[in-house]
Design a protein around this motif. Structure first.
Motif, PDB file in Angstrom:
ATOM      1  N   GLY A  13       0.823  -1.207   0.000  1.00 26.50           N
ATOM      2  CA  GLY A  13       0.000   0.000   0.000  1.00 26.50           C
ATOM      3  C   GLY A  13       0.855   1.253   0.000  1.00 26.50           C
ATOM      4  N   PHE A  14       1.936   1.224   0.785  1.00 25.96           N
ATOM      5  CA  PHE A  14       2.841   2.383   0.841  1.00 25.96           C
ATOM      6  C   PHE A  14       3.512   2.599  -0.505  1.00 25.96           C
ATOM      7  N   GLY A  15       3.889   1.469  -1.152  1.00 23.86           N
ATOM      8  CA  GLY A  15       4.524   1.563  -2.467  1.00 23.86           C
ATOM      9  C   GLY A  15       3.587   2.127  -3.510  1.00 23.86           C
ATOM     10  N   VAL A  16       2.306   1.693  -3.484  1.00 20.95           N
ATOM     11  CA  VAL A  16       1.305   2.203  -4.418  1.00 20.95           C
ATOM     12  C   VAL A  16       1.082   3.690  -4.193  1.00 20.95           C
ATOM     13  N   PHE A  17       1.029   4.088  -2.920  1.00 14.08           N
ATOM     14  CA  PHE A  17       0.836   5.510  -2.593  1.00 14.08           C
ATOM     15  C   PHE A  17       1.973   6.350  -3.164  1.00 14.08           C
ATOM     16  N   GLY A  18       3.212   5.893  -2.978  1.00  6.79           N
ATOM     17  CA  GLY A  18       4.363   6.623  -3.504  1.00  6.79           C
ATOM     18  C   GLY A  18       4.347   6.695  -5.020  1.00  6.79           C
ATOM     19  N   GLN A  19       3.953   5.576  -5.645  1.00  9.14           N
ATOM     20  CA  GLN A  19       3.870   5.544  -7.102  1.00  9.14           C
ATOM     21  C   GLN A  19       2.799   6.506  -7.617  1.00  9.14           C
ATOM     22  N   ASN A  20       1.663   6.536  -6.921  1.00  3.16           N
ATOM     23  CA  ASN A  20       0.579   7.443  -7.321  1.00  3.16           C
ATOM     24  C   ASN A  20       0.982   8.905  -7.168  1.00  3.16           C
ATOM     25  N   GLN A  21       1.753   9.209  -6.137  1.00  2.00           N
ATOM     26  CA  GLN A  21       2.234  10.579  -5.954  1.00  2.00           C
ATOM     27  C   GLN A  21       3.103  11.011  -7.132  1.00  2.00           C
ATOM     28  N   GLU A  22       3.970  10.084  -7.584  1.00  2.00           N
ATOM     29  CA  GLU A  22       4.824  10.381  -8.724  1.00  2.00           C
ATOM     30  C   GLU A  22       3.997  10.540  -9.998  1.00  2.00           C
ATOM     31  N   LEU A  23       2.997   9.666 -10.162  1.00  2.00           N
ATOM     32  CA  LEU A  23       2.119   9.761 -11.334  1.00  2.00           C
ATOM     33  C   LEU A  23       1.366  11.087 -11.343  1.00  2.00           C
ATOM     34  N   PHE A  24       0.892  11.503 -10.163  1.00  3.03           N
ATOM     35  CA  PHE A  24       0.129  12.752 -10.051  1.00  3.03           C
ATOM     36  C   PHE A  24       1.007  13.947 -10.427  1.00  3.03           C
ATOM     37  N   LYS A  25       2.240  13.951  -9.941  1.00  7.59           N
ATOM     38  CA  LYS A  25       3.159  15.046 -10.267  1.00  7.59           C
ATOM     39  C   LYS A  25       3.469  15.063 -11.762  1.00  7.59           C
ATOM     40  N   ALA A  26       3.698  13.859 -12.318  1.00  3.97           N
ATOM     41  CA  ALA A  26       4.010  13.771 -13.751  1.00  3.97           C
ATOM     42  C   ALA A  26       2.823  14.234 -14.595  1.00  3.97           C
ATOM     43  N   ALA A  27       1.615  13.852 -14.160  1.00  5.47           N
ATOM     44  CA  ALA A  27       0.405  14.251 -14.886  1.00  5.47           C
ATOM     45  C   ALA A  27       0.223  15.764 -14.836  1.00  5.47           C
ATOM     46  N   ASN A  28       0.473  16.355 -13.682  1.00  7.92           N
ATOM     47  CA  ASN A  28       0.349  17.809 -13.552  1.00  7.92           C
ATOM     48  C   ASN A  28       1.358  18.537 -14.446  1.00  7.92           C
ATOM     49  N   THR A  29       2.557  17.973 -14.545  1.00  8.25           N
ATOM     50  CA  THR A  29       3.581  18.563 -15.413  1.00  8.25           C
ATOM     51  C   THR A  29       3.134  18.514 -16.873  1.00  8.25           C
ATOM     52  N   LEU A  30       2.610  17.370 -17.288  1.00 10.18           N
ATOM     53  CA  LEU A  30       2.111  17.221 -18.660  1.00 10.18           C
ATOM     54  C   LEU A  30       0.959  18.185 -18.932  1.00 10.18           C
ATOM     55  N   TYR A  31       0.086  18.343 -17.925  1.00 10.51           N
ATOM     56  CA  TYR A  31      -1.046  19.272 -18.073  1.00 10.51           C
ATOM     57  C   TYR A  31      -0.543  20.701 -18.279  1.00 10.51           C
ATOM     58  N   ASN A  32       0.422  21.115 -17.464  1.00 10.08           N
ATOM     59  CA  ASN A  32       0.965  22.469 -17.568  1.00 10.08           C
ATOM     60  C   ASN A  32       1.688  22.697 -18.891  1.00 10.08           C
ATOM     61  N   GLU A  33       2.165  21.612 -19.512  1.00 10.60           N
ATOM     62  CA  GLU A  33       2.838  21.701 -20.813  1.00 10.60           C
ATOM     63  C   GLU A  33       1.836  21.644 -21.962  1.00 10.60           C
ATOM     64  N   GLY A  34       0.553  21.506 -21.644  1.00 10.23           N
ATOM     65  CA  GLY A  34      -0.466  21.457 -22.682  1.00 10.23           C
ATOM     66  C   GLY A  34      -0.668  20.080 -23.284  1.00 10.23           C
ATOM     67  N   LYS A  35      -0.051  19.055 -22.682  1.00  7.48           N
ATOM     68  CA  LYS A  35      -0.189  17.680 -23.168  1.00  7.48           C
ATOM     69  C   LYS A  35      -1.334  17.009 -22.407  1.00  7.48           C
ATOM     70  N   TYR A  36      -2.551  17.432 -22.721  1.00 11.61           N
ATOM     71  CA  TYR A  36      -3.711  17.041 -21.926  1.00 11.61           C
ATOM     72  C   TYR A  36      -4.059  15.556 -22.058  1.00 11.61           C
ATOM     73  N   ALA A  37      -3.975  14.999 -23.248  1.00 12.60           N
ATOM     74  CA  ALA A  37      -4.289  13.576 -23.448  1.00 12.60           C
ATOM     75  C   ALA A  37      -3.334  12.689 -22.656  1.00 12.60           C
ATOM     76  N   GLU A  38      -2.042  13.047 -22.663  1.00  3.87           N
ATOM     77  CA  GLU A  38      -1.056  12.275 -21.913  1.00  3.87           C
ATOM     78  C   GLU A  38      -1.281  12.432 -20.409  1.00  3.87           C
ATOM     79  N   ALA A  39      -1.672  13.625 -19.992  1.00  8.18           N
ATOM     80  CA  ALA A  39      -1.964  13.848 -18.573  1.00  8.18           C
ATOM     81  C   ALA A  39      -3.145  12.986 -18.134  1.00  8.18           C
ATOM     82  N   ILE A  40      -4.162  12.887 -19.002  1.00 12.65           N
ATOM     83  CA  ILE A  40      -5.337  12.065 -18.695  1.00 12.65           C
ATOM     84  C   ILE A  40      -4.937  10.615 -18.478  1.00 12.65           C
ATOM     85  N   ASP A  41      -4.031  10.110 -19.311  1.00 14.16           N
ATOM     86  CA  ASP A  41      -3.565   8.720 -19.160  1.00 14.16           C
ATOM     87  C   ASP A  41      -2.931   8.506 -17.787  1.00 14.16           C
ATOM     88  N   LYS A  42      -2.155   9.468 -17.331  1.00 10.10           N
ATOM     89  CA  LYS A  42      -1.499   9.369 -16.012  1.00 10.10           C
ATOM     90  C   LYS A  42      -2.528   9.409 -14.878  1.00 10.10           C
TER      91      LYS A  42
END
Length: 249
Positions: A13-42
């Motif tokens: 559970g702790f590992g999944v939580f850490g992985q999700n945090q990284e995914l969330f940050k990566a998705a937010n970065t993609l969103y800010n770059e205008g890569k909305y479809a890729e952000a949605i996948d994350k």
């Protein structure tokens, strides 16, 4: 053996939580770059792990809104509001998304005592009303004990009146709690997820077409027969649509 399983599940559970945090940050970065479809996948990868939050649904709604995906944007904003009903940002963005819908549906007006009761009922969740009732029970017990052990007549009268008010408040709180439970039980919202849905008068393809709805429109599901669901609109209209045309909230 059980302890080992608990430790493994905790670490997983702790590992999944850490992985999700990284995914969330990566998705937010993609969103800010205008890569909305890729952000949605994350963002959807996080949902696939059975983890949800108002922030996650809000960001998903924003990404779909940027891509002009009407139904998904409204759907995820609505999901966010289910978790955070008083979030003003989600409400504002949902209003913008609803402006992209085609169907103009008038809401049946409510007035008088029914509207007041409904507004009070929705001011708290079922759990909150139940907690209020429990607190009032303790207040009643304390006031009743005060009445029983009081030596002066004034204190007895005040404690007695207070205990009666507390008891009445307990009953009112319980009534609102069960009313909230019944409202939530029958509240089955869904979003039209196809570009255009033909609403039938009966649950079969041979029946007469009653009207048509378009993507993003919110409906209430009131019955289900095989692959058909009976829906009700805010203006009181009802009809049957294919299950494939809507997505339940």
């Amino acid at each position: 053996m059980k302890k080992l399983l608990y430790i493994l599940s905790f670490l997983f559970g702790f590992g999944v939580f850490g992985q999700n945090q990284e995914l969330f940050k990566a998705a937010n970065t993609l969103y800010n770059e205008g890569k909305y479809a890729e952000a949605i996948d994350k963002y959807e990868a996080i949902l696939a792990t059975k983890n949800e939050s108002a922030a996650l649904y809000f960001n998903l709604g924003n990404a779909h809104y940027k891509l002009n995906n009407v139904a998904p944007s409204i759907y995820y904003y609505e999901k966010g509001l289910q978790l955070e009903p008083n979030d003003d940002e989600i409400k504002n963005n949902l209003a913008f998304a609803r402006n992209m819908t085609i169907d103009a549906i008038d809401v049946l007006p409510e007035a008088g005592l029914p509207k007041l009761i409904k507004n009070i009922t929705h001011s708290f969740s079922f759990d909150a009303w139940a907690k209020v009732a429990v607190v009032l029970v303790f207040v009643f017990v304390i006031l009743f004990l005060t009445y029983y052990f009081a030596y002066t007549s004034l204190r007895k009268r005040l404690a007695f009146v207070g205990s009666l008010i507390a008891l009445a408040s307990v009953c009112v709180s319980l009534a609102f709690a069960f009313h909230k439970y019944n409202l939530d039980k029958h509240d089955k919202p869904a979003i039209i997820f196809v570009q255009e849905s033909k609403v039938k008068s009966e649950p079969n393809n041979r029946s007469e077409e009653a009207f048509r709805l378009h993507e993003g429109t919110k409906v209430q599901v009131i019955d289900t027969v095989a692959d058909w669901q009976k829906i009700k609109l805010a203006d009181g209209k009802t009809g049957w649509v294919s299950k494939q045309d809507i997505k339940s909230l």
